[in-house]
Write a protein that holds these residues in place. Structure first.
Motif, PDB file in Angstrom:
ATOM      1  N   HIS A   7       0.858  -1.192   0.000  1.00 38.78           N
ATOM      2  CA  HIS A   7       0.000   0.000   0.000  1.00 38.78           C
ATOM      3  C   HIS A   7       0.889   1.235   0.000  1.00 38.78           C
ATOM      4  CE1 HIS A   7      -3.672  -2.307   1.011  1.00 38.78           C
ATOM      5  NE2 HIS A   7      -2.821  -3.091   1.616  1.00 38.78           N
ATOM      6  N   SER A   8       0.559   2.201  -0.811  1.00 39.64           N
ATOM      7  CA  SER A   8       1.412   3.380  -0.951  1.00 39.64           C
ATOM      8  C   SER A   8       1.451   4.252   0.301  1.00 39.64           C
ATOM      9  CB  SER A   8       0.968   4.210  -2.153  1.00 39.64           C
ATOM     10  OG  SER A   8      -0.374   4.629  -1.991  1.00 39.64           O
ATOM     11  N   SER A  29      -4.368   3.814   2.103  1.00 46.63           N
ATOM     12  CA  SER A  29      -4.585   4.396   0.781  1.00 46.63           C
ATOM     13  C   SER A  29      -5.820   3.826   0.106  1.00 46.63           C
ATOM     14  CB  SER A  29      -3.359   4.163  -0.099  1.00 46.63           C
ATOM     15  OG  SER A  29      -3.081   2.785  -0.198  1.00 46.63           O
ATOM     16  N   THR A  30      -6.582   4.633  -0.467  1.00 46.97           N
ATOM     17  CA  THR A  30      -7.775   4.367  -1.273  1.00 46.97           C
ATOM     18  C   THR A  30      -8.826   3.590  -0.527  1.00 46.97           C
ATOM     19  OG1 THR A  30      -6.187   4.037  -3.049  1.00 46.97           O
ATOM     20  CG2 THR A  30      -8.450   3.678  -3.606  1.00 46.97           C
ATOM     21  N   PRO A  31      -8.981   3.567   0.637  1.00 45.75           N
ATOM     22  CA  PRO A  31      -9.142   2.477   1.612  1.00 45.75           C
ATOM     23  C   PRO A  31      -9.291   1.106   0.961  1.00 45.75           C
ATOM     24  CG  PRO A  31     -10.642   4.244   2.087  1.00 45.75           C
ATOM     25  CD  PRO A  31      -9.997   4.585   0.799  1.00 45.75           C
ATOM     26  N   THR A  32      -8.252   0.334   1.013  1.00 46.05           N
ATOM     27  CA  THR A  32      -8.191  -0.910   0.273  1.00 46.05           C
ATOM     28  C   THR A  32      -7.765  -2.087   1.127  1.00 46.05           C
ATOM     29  OG1 THR A  32      -7.602   0.324  -1.709  1.00 46.05           O
ATOM     30  CG2 THR A  32      -7.123  -1.987  -1.743  1.00 46.05           C
ATOM     31  N   MET A  33      -8.295  -3.250   0.757  1.00 44.95           N
ATOM     32  CA  MET A  33      -7.852  -4.532   1.260  1.00 44.95           C
ATOM     33  C   MET A  33      -7.318  -5.284   0.044  1.00 44.95           C
ATOM     34  SD  MET A  33      -9.889  -7.906   2.190  1.00 44.95           S
ATOM     35  CE  MET A  33     -10.517  -7.725   0.577  1.00 44.95           C
ATOM     36  N   LYS A  34      -6.138  -5.904   0.174  1.00 46.71           N
ATOM     37  CA  LYS A  34      -5.533  -6.611  -0.951  1.00 46.71           C
ATOM     38  C   LYS A  34      -5.241  -8.053  -0.555  1.00 46.71           C
ATOM     39  CE  LYS A  34      -3.483  -2.464  -2.909  1.00 46.71           C
ATOM     40  NZ  LYS A  34      -2.272  -1.826  -3.413  1.00 46.71           N
ATOM     41  N   VAL A  35      -5.340  -8.949  -1.552  1.00 43.94           N
ATOM     42  CA  VAL A  35      -5.048 -10.369  -1.365  1.00 43.94           C
ATOM     43  C   VAL A  35      -3.824 -10.707  -2.209  1.00 43.94           C
ATOM     44  CG1 VAL A  35      -5.914 -12.723  -1.596  1.00 43.94           C
ATOM     45  CG2 VAL A  35      -7.500 -10.872  -1.005  1.00 43.94           C
ATOM     46  N   TRP A  36      -2.856 -11.375  -1.578  1.00 44.35           N
ATOM     47  CA  TRP A  36      -1.587 -11.694  -2.227  1.00 44.35           C
ATOM     48  C   TRP A  36      -1.352 -13.198  -2.223  1.00 44.35           C
ATOM     49  CZ3 TRP A  36       1.140  -7.403  -3.871  1.00 44.35           C
ATOM     50  CH2 TRP A  36       0.724  -6.170  -3.326  1.00 44.35           C
ATOM     51  N   ASP A  37      -0.727 -13.704  -3.276  1.00 47.39           N
ATOM     52  CA  ASP A  37      -0.300 -15.099  -3.351  1.00 47.39           C
ATOM     53  C   ASP A  37       1.108 -15.178  -2.763  1.00 47.39           C
ATOM     54  OD1 ASP A  37       1.004 -17.505  -4.351  1.00 47.39           O
ATOM     55  OD2 ASP A  37      -0.689 -17.706  -5.719  1.00 47.39           O
ATOM     56  N   LEU A  38       1.303 -15.983  -1.721  1.00 53.51           N
ATOM     57  CA  LEU A  38       2.610 -16.047  -1.064  1.00 53.51           C
ATOM     58  C   LEU A  38       3.622 -16.897  -1.821  1.00 53.51           C
ATOM     59  CD1 LEU A  38       1.726 -16.137   2.732  1.00 53.51           C
ATOM     60  CD2 LEU A  38       2.787 -14.309   1.407  1.00 53.51           C
ATOM     61  N   ARG A  39       3.194 -17.639  -2.808  1.00 51.17           N
ATOM     62  CA  ARG A  39       4.150 -18.397  -3.629  1.00 51.17           C
ATOM     63  C   ARG A  39       4.764 -17.507  -4.701  1.00 51.17           C
ATOM     64  NH1 ARG A  39      -0.012 -22.695  -5.335  1.00 51.17           N
ATOM     65  NH2 ARG A  39      -1.241 -20.856  -4.922  1.00 51.17           N
ATOM     66  N   GLU A  47      -9.705  -4.851  -3.136  1.00 52.58           N
ATOM     67  CA  GLU A  47     -11.099  -4.460  -2.929  1.00 52.58           C
ATOM     68  C   GLU A  47     -11.124  -3.098  -2.241  1.00 52.58           C
ATOM     69  OE1 GLU A  47     -13.614  -6.205  -3.993  1.00 52.58           O
ATOM     70  OE2 GLU A  47     -12.687  -8.122  -4.388  1.00 52.58           O
ATOM     71  N   SER A  48     -12.030  -2.246  -2.662  1.00 55.27           N
ATOM     72  CA  SER A  48     -12.181  -0.974  -1.971  1.00 55.27           C
ATOM     73  C   SER A  48     -13.665  -0.718  -1.760  1.00 55.27           C
ATOM     74  CB  SER A  48     -11.534   0.167  -2.737  1.00 55.27           C
ATOM     75  OG  SER A  48     -12.205   0.422  -3.923  1.00 55.27           O
ATOM     76  N   GLY A  49     -14.179  -1.236  -0.690  1.00 58.50           N
ATOM     77  CA  GLY A  49     -15.575  -1.029  -0.368  1.00 58.50           C
ATOM     78  C   GLY A  49     -15.763  -0.087   0.799  1.00 58.50           C
ATOM     79  N   HIS A  50     -14.669   0.335   1.389  1.00 52.95           N
ATOM     80  CA  HIS A  50     -14.723   1.237   2.536  1.00 52.95           C
ATOM     81  C   HIS A  50     -14.441   2.672   2.087  1.00 52.95           C
ATOM     82  CE1 HIS A  50     -14.967  -1.955   5.538  1.00 52.95           C
ATOM     83  NE2 HIS A  50     -13.993  -2.587   4.910  1.00 52.95           N
ATOM     84  N   THR A  51     -14.886   3.625   2.883  1.00 51.41           N
ATOM     85  CA  THR A  51     -14.642   5.033   2.571  1.00 51.41           C
ATOM     86  C   THR A  51     -13.537   5.639   3.430  1.00 51.41           C
ATOM     87  OG1 THR A  51     -16.364   5.746   4.107  1.00 51.41           O
ATOM     88  CG2 THR A  51     -17.015   5.380   1.810  1.00 51.41           C
ATOM     89  N   VAL A  54      -8.776   0.954   6.089  1.00 50.72           N
ATOM     90  CA  VAL A  54      -9.049  -0.381   6.610  1.00 50.72           C
ATOM     91  C   VAL A  54      -8.090  -0.611   7.776  1.00 50.72           C
ATOM     92  CG1 VAL A  54      -9.008  -2.847   6.090  1.00 50.72           C
ATOM     93  CG2 VAL A  54      -9.837  -1.224   4.378  1.00 50.72           C
ATOM     94  N   GLU A  55      -8.628  -0.765   8.971  1.00 48.14           N
ATOM     95  CA  GLU A  55      -7.793  -0.893  10.169  1.00 48.14           C
ATOM     96  C   GLU A  55      -7.528  -2.338  10.581  1.00 48.14           C
ATOM     97  OE1 GLU A  55      -6.122   1.398  11.583  1.00 48.14           O
ATOM     98  OE2 GLU A  55      -7.032   3.138  10.609  1.00 48.14           O
ATOM     99  N   THR A  56      -8.401  -3.269  10.137  1.00 46.68           N
ATOM    100  CA  THR A  56      -8.205  -4.656  10.542  1.00 46.68           C
ATOM    101  C   THR A  56      -8.743  -5.603   9.478  1.00 46.68           C
ATOM    102  OG1 THR A  56      -8.532  -6.231  12.353  1.00 46.68           O
ATOM    103  CG2 THR A  56     -10.377  -4.782  11.846  1.00 46.68           C
ATOM    104  N   VAL A  57      -8.062  -6.727   9.320  1.00 45.00           N
ATOM    105  CA  VAL A  57      -8.526  -7.788   8.441  1.00 45.00           C
ATOM    106  C   VAL A  57      -8.368  -9.118   9.178  1.00 45.00           C
ATOM    107  CG1 VAL A  57      -8.049  -6.621   6.254  1.00 45.00           C
ATOM    108  CG2 VAL A  57      -6.277  -8.014   7.307  1.00 45.00           C
ATOM    109  N   ALA A  58      -9.261 -10.057   8.858  1.00 42.10           N
ATOM    110  CA  ALA A  58      -9.192 -11.402   9.436  1.00 42.10           C
ATOM    111  C   ALA A  58      -9.677 -12.387   8.392  1.00 42.10           C
ATOM    112  CB  ALA A  58     -10.047 -11.488  10.690  1.00 42.10           C
ATOM    113  N   ILE A  59      -9.157 -13.608   8.460  1.00 38.24           N
ATOM    114  CA  ILE A  59      -9.564 -14.670   7.552  1.00 38.24           C
ATOM    115  C   ILE A  59     -10.221 -15.767   8.379  1.00 38.24           C
ATOM    116  CG2 ILE A  59      -8.789 -16.357   5.845  1.00 38.24           C
ATOM    117  CD1 ILE A  59      -6.364 -14.542   5.333  1.00 38.24           C
TER     118      ILE A  59
END
Length: 82
Positions: A7-8, A29-39, A47-51, A54-59
């Motif tokens: 994130h920038s 930035s942009t309020p975004t959540m991103k998913v990355w491939d660890l391989r 995804e940017s559904g927030h205004t 994004v302060e927290t993420v959980a799976i």
């Protein structure tokens, strides 16, 4: 050591999928959540559904859902596989 250019304007939260194949990041930035491939260290989706940031993420324990919480007062649920 590998580095993700996540994130920038800063990363606020990180979660690793139960199978260890993906990482989810939340950012200011942009309020975004991103998913990355660890391989491959490639971003799979953003995804940017927030205004606000994004302060927290959980799976979820089955690795299917991502929850993101934001300063905008909302919690959003995302399907990791779609």
């Amino acid at each position: 050591m590998r580095s993700l250019d996540a994130h920038s304007d800063g990363v606020t939260s990180i979660a690793i999928s139960p199978d260890g194949k993906r990482i989810v990041t939340g950012g200011i930035s942009t309020p975004t959540m991103k998913v990355w491939d660890l391989r491959t260290f490639l971003m799979l989706k953003g995804e940017s559904g927030h205004t606000q940031p994004v302060e927290t993420v959980a799976i979820s324990s089955d690795g299917r859902l991502i929850a993101s919480g934001s300063d905008d007062g909302t919690i959003k649920l995302w399907d990791l596989h779609t």
